[in-house]
Design an enzyme around this catalytic site. Sequence first.
Site, mmCIF file in Angstrom:
data_model
loop_
_atom_site.group_PDB
_atom_site.id
_atom_site.type_symbol
_atom_site.label_atom_id
_atom_site.label_comp_id
_atom_site.label_asym_id
_atom_site.label_seq_id
_atom_site.Cartn_x
_atom_site.Cartn_y
_atom_site.Cartn_z
ATOM 1 N N GLU A 16 0.844 -1.202 0.000
ATOM 2 C CA GLU A 16 0.000 0.000 0.000
ATOM 3 C C GLU A 16 0.881 1.255 0.000
ATOM 4 O O GLU A 16 1.806 1.359 0.814
ATOM 5 C CB GLU A 16 -0.931 0.003 1.219
ATOM 6 C CG GLU A 16 -1.723 1.265 1.427
ATOM 7 C CD GLU A 16 -2.563 1.673 0.224
ATOM 8 O OE1 GLU A 16 -2.443 2.836 -0.217
ATOM 9 O OE2 GLU A 16 -3.336 0.827 -0.276
ATOM 10 N N GLY A 34 -22.054 16.651 -12.687
ATOM 11 C CA GLY A 34 -22.217 15.201 -12.676
ATOM 12 C C GLY A 34 -23.200 14.781 -11.610
ATOM 13 O O GLY A 34 -23.116 15.241 -10.459
ATOM 14 N N HIS A 93 -44.442 -6.437 10.804
ATOM 15 C CA HIS A 93 -45.209 -5.191 10.886
ATOM 16 C C HIS A 93 -45.000 -4.566 12.261
ATOM 17 O O HIS A 93 -45.010 -5.280 13.263
ATOM 18 C CB HIS A 93 -46.702 -5.486 10.680
ATOM 19 C CG HIS A 93 -47.576 -4.291 10.858
ATOM 20 N ND1 HIS A 93 -47.718 -3.324 9.892
ATOM 21 C CD2 HIS A 93 -48.345 -3.897 11.905
ATOM 22 C CE1 HIS A 93 -48.555 -2.397 10.321
ATOM 23 N NE2 HIS A 93 -48.952 -2.722 11.555
#
Length: 476
Positions: A38, A184, A455
């Site tokens: 990295e 954009g 629900h």
Amino acid sequence: METDLVEQYDVIVLGSGPGGYVAAIRASQLGLKTAIVERELLGGICLNWGCIPTKALLRSAEVLHQMKHAKDYGLAADNITADIQAVVARSRGVAKQLNQGVTHLMKKNKIAVHMGQGKLTAPGKLTVTAEGGKTTELEAKHIIIATGARARDLPKAKADGKRIWTYRHAMTPPEMPGKLLVIGSGAIGIEFASFYNDMGAEVTVVEMLDRVVPVEDADVSAFLEKALKKQGMKVFTKANVGAIENGADAVKVTIKDKDGKETTEAYSHVIVAVGIVPNLENIGLEDLGIEPDKRFHIKVDPYGRTNVSGVWAIGDCTDGPWLAHKASHEGVTASEAIAQELGNADVHPHPLDRRNIPGCTYCHPQIASVGLTEGKAKEAGYELRVGTFPFIGNGKAIALGEPEGFIKTVFDAKTGELLGAHMIGAEVTELIQGFVVGKTLETTEVELIQSVFPHPTLSEMMHESTLAAFGRVLHM
């Protein structure tokens, strides 16, 4: 230049974003000696400059929005203010925490971490140049390229971090924009438009295609545009950005609308969100003869193999969709395929099915989708059953004070196969996974109709939209 002895591994992963670090973890789980390389921060763009810190920003904006509408809930909240630097500091803290989490995961899984710029020098060979110039030579039977991508610049609007921003600048703004132009309207552009609008900026969005969030279902795009305008944003679709004059105190931008009318306005800041460019420079691909596709991403097979034996590629440096969860899934697939090649008979990699990759946009209202839009399904020749159910028909949505939005499902009329699902409204990014699991299990309307939905929840709308597609809707 100081060089260490060559270090030997089974797998080397170049890049530690959500594709790379997950690939490394899976490789290690499968008993492979693994290293990761990295050049900047463990976790890559997603954890440090993308998905996670932007959601922290958007959460702050959401809380501010709710506080401003406290009266709607029978509450009082006076003298509400927003401190942009404190909001940014919280976001950076979240990113730091997750970066440290990835560091922990690398140690836990015994993955060697090499910080520096990685470059392939031959199949199975990679050089890491650390800060200060020290190099380390690594060798492995397999190398996975996971170098990600960066924001695409507009030639006429080069990001300078002062007045013209990419997403990285927009996450750590030096000041709060007064009048903001977002060029954009994909996920990144719309998320920042939503954030800064909630924070109090005057926001304009320009999209060159004929609708905002153009990859989404047309009904979702139309609903979002109305919602954005209701929130006070200006939205230009089928529009072009002309001259851009970047000054000390403002950016003058000429916009040609869909009717050909040109207007020039001054904006305090501009965010450019017009796509990405893969990070493929200076990592040795040309010398190895690795082939790009027509969009200059690395060409791979369904398991991540490139045209060069032993070299693999995943994530945003390959073909889209360019999403963190797609990269992670590809990382697991590639590592399992590598383990299989190295003799592991107990692992059975499955190629990625792009039809089952969900997309989420965390604007206000949220957007989530999976599979074919109604338009794409028609283009593919399907005879359709389409059902839509609105938030206003759902008890939980009304109780939450979030009655705006809908859920839409698209089915093959002949077989009942779920082809796609499209949502806009509160918390839909948490709901979409139900349809993703359904699609992965190759569900039809029969299973969805027979499923019991709790629900009161927003998820009941998933049931009702399915019922609506087959003429059985209950609560409308």
